[in-house]
Design a protein around this motif. Structure first.
Motif, PDB file in Angstrom:
ATOM      1  N   GLN A   1       0.825  -1.207   0.000  1.00  0.00           N
ATOM      2  CA  GLN A   1       0.000   0.000   0.000  1.00  0.00           C
ATOM      3  C   GLN A   1       0.862   1.259   0.000  1.00  0.00           C
ATOM      4  OE1 GLN A   1      -2.351  -1.018   3.457  1.00  0.00           O
ATOM      5  NE2 GLN A   1      -4.147  -1.528   2.198  1.00  0.00           N
ATOM      6  N   LEU A   2       1.985   1.215   0.712  1.00  0.00           N
ATOM      7  CA  LEU A   2       2.919   2.338   0.673  1.00  0.00           C
ATOM      8  C   LEU A   2       3.461   2.522  -0.745  1.00  0.00           C
ATOM      9  CD1 LEU A   2       4.955   1.757   3.965  1.00  0.00           C
ATOM     10  CD2 LEU A   2       3.169   3.469   3.587  1.00  0.00           C
ATOM     11  N   LEU A   3       3.775   1.417  -1.411  1.00  0.00           N
ATOM     12  CA  LEU A   3       4.275   1.502  -2.780  1.00  0.00           C
ATOM     13  C   LEU A   3       3.218   2.053  -3.734  1.00  0.00           C
ATOM     14  CD1 LEU A   3       6.401  -1.751  -3.258  1.00  0.00           C
ATOM     15  CD2 LEU A   3       7.156   0.539  -2.559  1.00  0.00           C
ATOM     16  N   GLN A   4       1.968   1.712  -3.500  1.00  0.00           N
ATOM     17  CA  GLN A   4       0.903   2.249  -4.346  1.00  0.00           C
ATOM     18  C   GLN A   4       0.853   3.777  -4.246  1.00  0.00           C
ATOM     19  OE1 GLN A   4      -3.099   1.005  -3.367  1.00  0.00           O
ATOM     20  NE2 GLN A   4      -3.891   1.544  -5.391  1.00  0.00           N
ATOM     21  N   ILE A   5       0.977   4.309  -3.037  1.00  0.00           N
ATOM     22  CA  ILE A   5       1.009   5.763  -2.838  1.00  0.00           C
ATOM     23  C   ILE A   5       2.271   6.359  -3.466  1.00  0.00           C
ATOM     24  CG2 ILE A   5       1.229   7.560  -1.066  1.00  0.00           C
ATOM     25  CD1 ILE A   5      -0.584   5.734   0.701  1.00  0.00           C
ATOM     26  N   TYR A   6       3.382   5.673  -3.307  1.00  0.00           N
ATOM     27  CA  TYR A   6       4.666   6.105  -3.868  1.00  0.00           C
ATOM     28  C   TYR A   6       4.582   6.247  -5.388  1.00  0.00           C
ATOM     29  CZ  TYR A   6       9.542   5.081  -5.409  1.00  0.00           C
ATOM     30  OH  TYR A   6      10.776   5.071  -6.026  1.00  0.00           O
ATOM     31  N   PHE A   7       4.054   5.240  -6.054  1.00  0.00           N
ATOM     32  CA  PHE A   7       3.955   5.284  -7.515  1.00  0.00           C
ATOM     33  C   PHE A   7       2.882   6.250  -7.996  1.00  0.00           C
ATOM     34  CE2 PHE A   7       5.757   0.819  -7.385  1.00  0.00           C
ATOM     35  CZ  PHE A   7       6.961   1.151  -7.995  1.00  0.00           C
ATOM     36  N   SER A   8       1.801   6.380  -7.256  1.00  0.00           N
ATOM     37  CA  SER A   8       0.641   7.141  -7.719  1.00  0.00           C
ATOM     38  C   SER A   8       0.755   8.645  -7.492  1.00  0.00           C
ATOM     39  CB  SER A   8      -0.627   6.629  -7.028  1.00  0.00           C
ATOM     40  OG  SER A   8      -1.746   7.397  -7.365  1.00  0.00           O
ATOM     41  N   VAL A   9       1.124   9.060  -6.282  1.00  0.00           N
ATOM     42  CA  VAL A   9       1.074  10.490  -5.962  1.00  0.00           C
ATOM     43  C   VAL A   9       2.392  11.089  -5.473  1.00  0.00           C
ATOM     44  CG1 VAL A   9      -1.384  10.330  -5.398  1.00  0.00           C
ATOM     45  CG2 VAL A   9       0.292  10.168  -3.555  1.00  0.00           C
ATOM     46  N   ALA A  10       3.331  10.270  -5.004  1.00  0.00           N
ATOM     47  CA  ALA A  10       4.548  10.833  -4.404  1.00  0.00           C
ATOM     48  C   ALA A  10       5.573  11.280  -5.433  1.00  0.00           C
ATOM     49  CB  ALA A  10       5.182   9.830  -3.441  1.00  0.00           C
ATOM     50  N   HIS A  11       5.547  10.655  -6.635  1.00  0.00           N
ATOM     51  CA  HIS A  11       6.502  11.040  -7.672  1.00  0.00           C
ATOM     52  C   HIS A  11       6.082  10.405  -8.993  1.00  0.00           C
ATOM     53  CE1 HIS A  11       8.033   6.982  -7.578  1.00  0.00           C
ATOM     54  NE2 HIS A  11       9.149   7.266  -8.216  1.00  0.00           N
ATOM     55  N   ASP A  12       6.829  10.710 -10.049  1.00  0.00           N
ATOM     56  CA  ASP A  12       6.594  10.116 -11.362  1.00  0.00           C
ATOM     57  C   ASP A  12       7.632   9.025 -11.585  1.00  0.00           C
ATOM     58  OD1 ASP A  12       6.403   9.407 -14.014  1.00  0.00           O
ATOM     59  OD2 ASP A  12       6.521  11.432 -14.813  1.00  0.00           O
TER      60      ASP A  12
END
Length: 251
Positions: free
Chosen positions: A133-144
């Motif tokens: 779930q952390l990775l999902q946020i990382y890929f989706s909104v934290a960066h490109d």
């Protein structure tokens, strides 16, 4: 160290990257002139991309304590700021990973020759939020994750998109998720994120910690990073918490 009264030797280069990211004596002058700066594609925040959850994850073991994840995705100010607003995260610390202890400093990492990436160490409760779930946020909104050795206005290997896996399980989940997203072509081009073994993490200087919360009016933060927190709230409302968990004591 107070970010408004200290000037690192390495100012980070171009107009919106290194110069404006400096925690500097010229901050007020930069802010005053921000309205005059052009906001084109190279200066705009990356848009969020809605992506599916990971097909593979690691459920929390009964009685499990906190766990850690180390990720890199451009300027650590924004990445730290995003994860400080994620439920289940108990700490998010800006720092350096990928190089040696002797070069783990802002000035040296900024040269792009140390092997370090600006990174964030996330400590989290796996009973509330999982690694995937952390990775999902990382890929989706934290960066490109499709940008190679850069992120928005910042360029160099120190801004690379990297997951520093602490163990084989983290590496397996990350590798599987990247393959899943590439197969689905959710980004329109291949993911550039690398997976590297975590050797060590070195916390960044005090003036970098909690920078988004402490300086929301800084031009770089306002344009590049605050929109990421807004995207977190919109795309992951169940994971968003309004109050950031901060590094600084008494902050």
């Amino acid at each position: 160290m107070n970010p408004l009264s200290s000037t690192p030797a390495n100012p980070r280069g171009a107009q919106f990257s290194k110069l404006s990211r400096r925690p500097v004596l010229t901050l007020l002058a930069l802010a005053a002139g921000a309205a005059l700066w052009p906001v084109g594609p190279s200066f705009a925040a990356e848009a969020a991309v809605v992506i599916p959850p990971a097909a593979e994850d690691a459920p929390a073991a009964p009685g499990a304590g906190t766990e850690t994840a180390v990720i890199a995705g451009g300027c650590f100010w924004g990445v730290q700021g995003v994860f400080q607003h994620v439920k289940g995260v108990t700490s998010a610390v800006s720092g350096y990973a990928g190089g040696q202890a002797s070069t783990a400093s802002y000035d040296e990492v900024g040269s792009g020759r140390t092997g370090h990436a600006e990174s964030v160490r996330i400590t989290y409760d796996p009973k509330q939020v999982s690694y995937a779930q952390l990775l999902q946020i990382y890929f989706s909104v934290a960066h490109d994750p499709t940008q190679l050795n850069r992120q928005g206005p910042d360029t160099g290997t120190q801004y690379r998109s990297t997951i520093f896996a602490a163990n084989p399980e983290q590496a397996r989940i990350a590798r599987s998720y990247i393959a899943q997203l590439d197969r689905a072509k959710v980004f329109g081009k291949p993911i550039a994120t690398t997976i590297e073994p975590l050797k060590a993490f070195y916390p960044a200087e005090a003036y970098h910690q909690d920078f988004m919360t402490r300086h929301p009016d800084h031009p770089y933060i306002a344009i590049n990073d605050l929109p990421k927190v807004d995207n977190l709230k919109k795309v992951f409302p169940a994971s968003y918490r309004p109050k950031a968990v901060l590094v600084g004591a008494g902050a």
